[in-house]
Write an enzyme that holds these catalytic residues in place. Structure first.
Site, mmCIF file in Angstrom:
data_model
loop_
_atom_site.group_PDB
_atom_site.id
_atom_site.type_symbol
_atom_site.label_atom_id
_atom_site.label_comp_id
_atom_site.label_asym_id
_atom_site.label_seq_id
_atom_site.Cartn_x
_atom_site.Cartn_y
_atom_site.Cartn_z
ATOM 1 N N ASP A 103 -9.145 32.641 -18.097
ATOM 2 C CA ASP A 103 -8.160 32.302 -17.082
ATOM 3 C C ASP A 103 -8.599 32.730 -15.685
ATOM 4 O O ASP A 103 -8.523 31.968 -14.741
ATOM 5 C CB ASP A 103 -6.775 32.911 -17.428
ATOM 6 C CG ASP A 103 -6.811 34.406 -17.715
ATOM 7 O OD1 ASP A 103 -7.909 35.015 -17.728
ATOM 8 O OD2 ASP A 103 -5.730 34.990 -17.942
ATOM 9 N N ARG A 168 3.442 32.756 -19.260
ATOM 10 C CA ARG A 168 2.158 32.069 -19.492
ATOM 11 C C ARG A 168 2.352 30.566 -19.637
ATOM 12 O O ARG A 168 1.430 29.782 -19.509
ATOM 13 C CB ARG A 168 1.496 32.590 -20.776
ATOM 14 C CG ARG A 168 1.093 34.062 -20.726
ATOM 15 C CD ARG A 168 0.288 34.387 -21.977
ATOM 16 N NE ARG A 168 0.110 35.815 -22.204
ATOM 17 C CZ ARG A 168 -0.878 36.546 -21.695
ATOM 18 N NH1 ARG A 168 -1.768 36.004 -20.899
ATOM 19 N NH2 ARG A 168 -0.962 37.834 -21.996
HETATM 20 P P1 IMP Z 1 -11.301 41.623 -15.032
HETATM 21 O O1 IMP Z 1 -11.980 42.327 -16.150
HETATM 22 O O2 IMP Z 1 -10.824 42.560 -13.970
HETATM 23 O O3 IMP Z 1 -12.107 40.479 -14.467
HETATM 24 O O4 IMP Z 1 -9.948 41.119 -15.643
HETATM 25 C C1 IMP Z 1 -9.663 39.862 -15.970
HETATM 26 C C2 IMP Z 1 -8.330 39.874 -16.707
HETATM 27 O O5 IMP Z 1 -7.312 40.563 -15.970
HETATM 28 C C3 IMP Z 1 -7.864 38.460 -16.822
HETATM 29 O O6 IMP Z 1 -8.338 37.869 -18.011
HETATM 30 C C4 IMP Z 1 -6.372 38.597 -16.791
HETATM 31 O O7 IMP Z 1 -5.892 38.828 -18.093
HETATM 32 C C5 IMP Z 1 -6.114 39.835 -15.973
HETATM 33 N N1 IMP Z 1 -5.737 39.489 -14.589
HETATM 34 C C6 IMP Z 1 -6.469 39.679 -13.478
HETATM 35 N N2 IMP Z 1 -5.830 39.267 -12.379
HETATM 36 C C7 IMP Z 1 -4.646 38.771 -12.795
HETATM 37 C C8 IMP Z 1 -3.528 38.174 -12.100
HETATM 38 O O8 IMP Z 1 -3.477 38.002 -10.888
HETATM 39 N N3 IMP Z 1 -2.492 37.800 -12.908
HETATM 40 C C9 IMP Z 1 -2.482 37.961 -14.259
HETATM 41 N N4 IMP Z 1 -3.514 38.507 -14.932
HETATM 42 C C10 IMP Z 1 -4.583 38.913 -14.202
HETATM 43 MG MG MG Z 2 -7.112 37.349 -19.757
#
Ligand code: IMP
Ligand code: MG
Length: 185
Positions: A103, A168
């Site tokens: 996502d 979602r």
């Molecule tokens: P990363 O490891 O920091 O890149 O985290 C990615 C995950 O954090 C994504 O798969 C989402 O589940 C969650 N995430 C990051 N930003 C958002 C946001 O703005 N809304 C909802 N979920 C988010």
């Molecule tokens: Mg995610």
């Protein structure tokens, strides 16, 4: 949980724009993998709506599989360090063209550790397709081969992205109004 309308600051990407961009990605992916077979791997749970719509726009024969990871993080909406696999694939990816469908790439830690882990299983190719990218937040370098939209550093929800596991299902991506949102615990 409140009604989404009470916590929505603005619609960032409306449903038509999402579907239009996803159709373009499907065409591009179908062209790039011509003559090949493809395995789409959805990272649960946020990647589900995106993978379903993307898959319908890919005209090549392809398979799907799912995996879930949980990140060791400080806050609920942050991820750090590394990710732990909580649901592994059913498919042996050795020798396959793998496209990870996510996502959003935020800090990058989740995708970065999933890529490292999957690389050891020796797929033929391993690429990333992300609906959203928040470049300002990046801590770990990750290649994004196919991207829907680059967005500003705001917390968003809808179209797979959750606000404490809700919303979602919404067909658009919206920005949360953190002043109006009242977490239930
Ligand atoms: P990363 O490891 O920091 O890149 O985290 C990615 C995950 O954090 C994504 O798969 C989402 O589940 C969650 N995430 C990051 N930003 C958002 C946001 O703005 N809304 C909802 N979920 C988010
Ligand atoms: Mg995610």
């Amino acid at each position: 949980m409140q009604n989404y309308k009470d916590v929505l600051a603005e619609i960032l990407i409306d449903a038509d724009s999402l579907q239009k961009r996803i159709a373009e990605l499907g065409i591009q992916i179908s062209a790039d993998y011509t003559g090949e077979e493809l395995l789409l791997i959805c990272i649960l749970r946020g990647g589900v709506p995106f993978m379903v719509d993307l898959s319908r726009n890919i005209t090549l024969p392809h398979m799907m599989d799912f995996m879930a990871v949980s990140s060791y993080g400080v806050g609920k909406r942050e991820s750090s360090g590394s990710a732990r696999v909580t649901l592994d694939l059913q498919t042996d990816i050795r020798g396959k063209n793998v496209l990870l469908v996510e996502d959003i790439v935020d800090s990058g830690h989740t995708i970065s550790s999933v890529l490292q882990m999957l690389e050891t299983r020796q797929p033929k190719t391993l690429k990333v397709c992300a609906l959203l990218d928040k470049p300002e937040r990046r801590e770990a370098h990750v290649p994004i081969h196919y991207l829907g939209f680059s967005i500003p550093n705001k917390f968003v929800f809808g179209y797979g992205l959750d606000l404490d596991e809700y919303f979602r299902n919404l067909p658009f991506v919206g920005v949360v109004d953190l002043d109006k949102y009242k977490p239930s615990t």
